[in-house]
Design an enzyme around this catalytic site. Structure first.
Site, PDB file in Angstrom:
ATOM      1  N   CYS A 135      13.306   7.856  12.760  1.00  0.00           N
ATOM      2  CA  CYS A 135      12.727   7.071  13.843  1.00  0.00           C
ATOM      3  C   CYS A 135      13.712   6.881  14.990  1.00  0.00           C
ATOM      4  O   CYS A 135      13.311   6.468  16.082  1.00  0.00           O
ATOM      5  CB  CYS A 135      12.251   5.720  13.321  1.00  0.00           C
ATOM      6  SG  CYS A 135      13.370   4.958  12.137  1.00  0.00           S
ATOM      7  N   LYS A 144       0.867  -1.172   0.000  1.00  0.00           N
ATOM      8  CA  LYS A 144       0.000   0.000   0.000  1.00  0.00           C
ATOM      9  C   LYS A 144       0.902   1.219   0.000  1.00  0.00           C
ATOM     10  O   LYS A 144       1.664   1.441   0.930  1.00  0.00           O
ATOM     11  CB  LYS A 144      -0.928   0.038   1.210  1.00  0.00           C
ATOM     12  CG  LYS A 144      -1.858   1.254   1.177  1.00  0.00           C
ATOM     13  CD  LYS A 144      -2.650   1.429   2.451  1.00  0.00           C
ATOM     14  CE  LYS A 144      -3.538   2.676   2.355  1.00  0.00           C
ATOM     15  NZ  LYS A 144      -2.755   3.937   2.245  1.00  0.00           N
ATOM     16  N   GLY A 199      -1.530   3.855  14.118  1.00  0.00           N
ATOM     17  CA  GLY A 199      -1.692   3.085  12.893  1.00  0.00           C
ATOM     18  C   GLY A 199      -1.224   1.659  13.049  1.00  0.00           C
ATOM     19  O   GLY A 199      -1.875   0.716  12.585  1.00  0.00           O
ATOM     20  N   GLY A 200      -0.084   1.472  13.718  1.00  0.00           N
ATOM     21  CA  GLY A 200       0.432   0.125  13.915  1.00  0.00           C
ATOM     22  C   GLY A 200      -0.491  -0.734  14.753  1.00  0.00           C
ATOM     23  O   GLY A 200      -0.736  -1.901  14.432  1.00  0.00           O
ATOM     24  N   GLU A 210       6.802  -1.062  13.212  1.00  0.00           N
ATOM     25  CA  GLU A 210       7.668  -0.100  13.899  1.00  0.00           C
ATOM     26  C   GLU A 210       6.835   1.147  14.155  1.00  0.00           C
ATOM     27  O   GLU A 210       6.281   1.724  13.222  1.00  0.00           O
ATOM     28  CB  GLU A 210       8.884   0.228  13.039  1.00  0.00           C
ATOM     29  CG  GLU A 210       9.829   1.213  13.690  1.00  0.00           C
ATOM     30  CD  GLU A 210      10.845   1.767  12.728  1.00  0.00           C
ATOM     31  OE1 GLU A 210      11.119   2.977  12.800  1.00  0.00           O
ATOM     32  OE2 GLU A 210      11.352   1.003  11.886  1.00  0.00           O
ATOM     33  N   GLU A 260       6.415  10.431  22.178  1.00  0.00           N
ATOM     34  CA  GLU A 260       7.212  10.875  21.038  1.00  0.00           C
ATOM     35  C   GLU A 260       6.610  12.123  20.407  1.00  0.00           C
ATOM     36  O   GLU A 260       5.397  12.219  20.211  1.00  0.00           O
ATOM     37  CB  GLU A 260       7.285   9.764  19.987  1.00  0.00           C
ATOM     38  CG  GLU A 260       8.088  10.149  18.756  1.00  0.00           C
ATOM     39  CD  GLU A 260       8.055   9.088  17.664  1.00  0.00           C
ATOM     40  OE1 GLU A 260       8.991   9.050  16.862  1.00  0.00           O
ATOM     41  OE2 GLU A 260       7.084   8.304  17.623  1.00  0.00           O
ATOM     42  N   GLY A 273       5.330   3.410  10.952  1.00  0.00           N
ATOM     43  CA  GLY A 273       4.474   4.582  11.066  1.00  0.00           C
ATOM     44  C   GLY A 273       4.135   4.873  12.515  1.00  0.00           C
ATOM     45  O   GLY A 273       4.914   4.587  13.429  1.00  0.00           O
ATOM     46  N   SER A 274       2.952   5.413  12.732  1.00  0.00           N
ATOM     47  CA  SER A 274       2.544   5.841  14.068  1.00  0.00           C
ATOM     48  C   SER A 274       2.129   4.661  14.941  1.00  0.00           C
ATOM     49  O   SER A 274       1.799   3.580  14.448  1.00  0.00           O
ATOM     50  CB  SER A 274       1.363   6.812  13.960  1.00  0.00           C
ATOM     51  OG  SER A 274       0.206   6.131  13.509  1.00  0.00           O
ATOM     52  N   ARG A 275       2.128   4.897  16.247  1.00  0.00           N
ATOM     53  CA  ARG A 275       1.660   3.866  17.172  1.00  0.00           C
ATOM     54  C   ARG A 275       0.181   3.571  16.912  1.00  0.00           C
ATOM     55  O   ARG A 275      -0.226   2.403  16.915  1.00  0.00           O
ATOM     56  CB  ARG A 275       1.857   4.310  18.622  1.00  0.00           C
ATOM     57  CG  ARG A 275       1.578   3.194  19.620  1.00  0.00           C
ATOM     58  CD  ARG A 275       1.618   3.635  21.068  1.00  0.00           C
ATOM     59  NE  ARG A 275       2.817   4.339  21.451  1.00  0.00           N
ATOM     60  CZ  ARG A 275       3.186   4.554  22.718  1.00  0.00           C
ATOM     61  NH1 ARG A 275       2.423   4.095  23.714  1.00  0.00           N
ATOM     62  NH2 ARG A 275       4.281   5.228  22.999  1.00  0.00           N
TER      63      ARG A 275
END
Length: 528
Positions: A301, A183, A244-245, A264, A392, A240-242
């Site tokens: 990151c 994607k 989204g993950g 990650e 973060e 990506g973001s927490r």
């Protein structure tokens, strides 16, 4: 290669019919032509079905065939030349020198996995001889690792080449023998199309099955959720973001067949400055720290978002020097308007937090998405009692933590969440304090640095780019380095197999010339 706004599904190119979207030039906050068509649910299903159909044929290709495939992709990316770099620069706001380096890293990752394939060590071939006279008898046992299945990969915002369409997740999955459905990140649509068509052509030139690779485009979460939920997909790679993950982890866990998600997500990468190191070189540490903090607009990151030290004159000197250096830093463009706004909101919240002192900020700039670097300070007790201070902030912002003594420094180390990296700066007479920290940092981190700064992740056999939650969703893996292939493999044991049915890797004759563990001993020899 003309950018047409197309997706790639196997060997077919198409303009999606579920609406359209544009990439944005963040330096101008303006849309870039052309429009890109977005995928329908049927497009997702088709890409996944093709990947499923291709899986057995692709995983049955030889390591050499897959190595050549990866090298062909690498060569094709380099051959795009200025067209790729110029489009990526316009979509990301990143300087050309940075993108030239990232392009080299992307090609280098692909070539590294070609080396991994040719060595054959990734299969972990193990043979245990039959012991028919033992009570009870032991059968002939042979183990190798095989590909897990089709993999969904999500392009990252901060590395439009190295963590995107042909980035580390894709390279390691293809090396393992797993078809990949990517994607595209919506910030890098033109870049994604250019790279996807290179992979598509390489697949055709190397006679790979059609469904070995596809690229999908979609806005919002729907396409990503559909991709992860598709039963053909057997693993997920995400950077990506927490938020989204975790959404992907949740979707994968809700499936009839749960699958691993290698996400990650979040890391503030604490840097511990020991008293002796500060006394010896406060000014030099300040320069190295600020350069690391502001590199790439702080959008790495491994950005050093937290600095921990014991109060005293040497730390005061470091704080003053870092503040003065940072005030001279000129802002650079962030990746997207959304990332820029999230950064502004984050530093504003931190500036308003109780017990936090705003130390310094960089120069101002008129560009709509430029990032003004920021430094903050609080004492250890405020940090330990305020959970939000450990969150973060993606960008060039860092919080200094002032501790009363070495024990309070250790308590801060215990308190922080899982990290991609932790760093220690220490002189020889600091080693006793550092030794007390190390067991904590080993539990908290995927990589521990000594007298360095965490930005810059070498693509190598021993690299670990992972860590305990929330740095990643699975601390046992890495997304950078040769070991990244392990995420997309699983072991299979063959018991009492006739010789003519054994795969070459497990044959007594050892035709692939692999180093194998035979009856507990590593050897290159064949077995009579």
């Amino acid at each position: 290669m003309h950018i047409k706004g197309e997706m790639v599904i196997g060997q077919r190119n198409l303009f999606g019919s579920a609406g359209s979207i544009h990439a944005v030039d963040p330096s101008l906050n303006r849309e870039i032509e052309p429009a890109f068509g977005m995928a329908t649910e049927a497009d997702v299903a088709e890409a996944c079905a093709l990947a499923d159909q291709a899986f057995d044929a692709f995983r049955d290709t030889s390591p050499e065939q897959r190595a050549v495939f990866l090298e062909t992709i690498a060569n094709g990316i380099i051959a795009l030349g200025a067209e790729l770099l110029e489009r990526t620069a316009s979509e990301s706001g990143l300087p050309m020198a940075r993108l030239e380096g990232e392009r080299g890293r992307t090609a280098g990752q692909l070539r590294l996995f070609a080396e991994v394939l040719r060595s054959g060590n990734y299969m972990d071939v193990t043979l245990d001889s039959a012991l028919p006279d033992r009570t009870p008898p032991r059968p002939d046992l042979r183990l190798r690792k095989i590909a897990l299945g089709p993999v969904a990969v999500f392009g990252a915002s901060n590395f439009p080449l190295a963590f995107s369409v042909a980035g580390g997740d894709t390279a390691s999955a293809l090396a393992a023998g797993c078809p990949v459905v990517v994607k595209a990140h919506n910030a890098h649509l033109g870049t994604s199309e250019l790279i996807a068509k290179v992979i598509q052509k390489a697949a055709a030139d190397c006679h790979m099955p059609e469904g070995v690779f596809s690229l999908l485009i979609g806005n919002g979460n729907q396409i990503g959720q559909s991709l992860v939920s598709n039963p053909s997909i057997k693993a997920v790679g995400f950077t990506g973001s927490r938020r989204g993950g975790l959404a992907l982890v949740h979707a994968a866990a809700q499936r009839k067949e749960p699958i691993p998600v290698y996400a990650e997500m979040s890391s503030i990468n604490p840097v511990f400055l020991m008293p002796g190191a500060l006394q010896a070189n406060a000014a030099g540490l300040a320069q190295g720290f600020v350069d690391s903090l502001t590199l790439g607009s702080g959008q790495f990151c491994t950005n050093p978002g937290l600095v921990i030290a014991i109060r005293g004159e040497s730390f005061d000197s470091f704080v003053d020097a870092a503040s003065n250096i940072l005030r001279a830093k000129i802002p650079t463009t962030m990746l997207t308007p959304g990332i820029h706004q999230a950064y502004v909101d984050g530093v504003n919240r931190l500036a308003e937090a109780a017990g936090v002192t705003h130390l310094a900020k960089g120069k101002t700039e008129e560009n709509p998405c430029s990032a003004q670097a920021q430094l903050f300070l609080c004492d250890a007790q405020h940090f330990l009692n305020t959970a939000s201070l450990g969150e973060e902030i993606f960008g060039p912002s860092s919080l200094f933590i002032e501790c009363r003594d070495a024990e309070e420094m250790r308590l801060v180390a215990e308190y922080v969440e899982g990290q991609l990296t932790s760093t220690i700066h220490a002189a020889a007479d600091d080693h006793a304090i550092a030794r007390q920290l190390l067991p904590v940092l080993e539990r908290k981190s995927g990589r521990i640095l000594f007298n360095g700064f965490p930005t810059g992740v070498e693509v190598a056999y021993s690299m670990v780019h992972g860590g305990p939650y929330p740095a990643t969703s699975d601390s046992r893996s890495t997304s950078v380095g040769a070991s990244a292939i392990d995420r997309f493999l699983r072991p299979v044991c063959y018991q009492n197999f006739p010789a003519d049915l054994l795969p070459d890797a497990l044959s007594d004759a050892n035709p692939l010339q692999l180093t194998r563990l035979i009856d507990g001993k590593m050897t290159l020899a064949s077995r009579s």
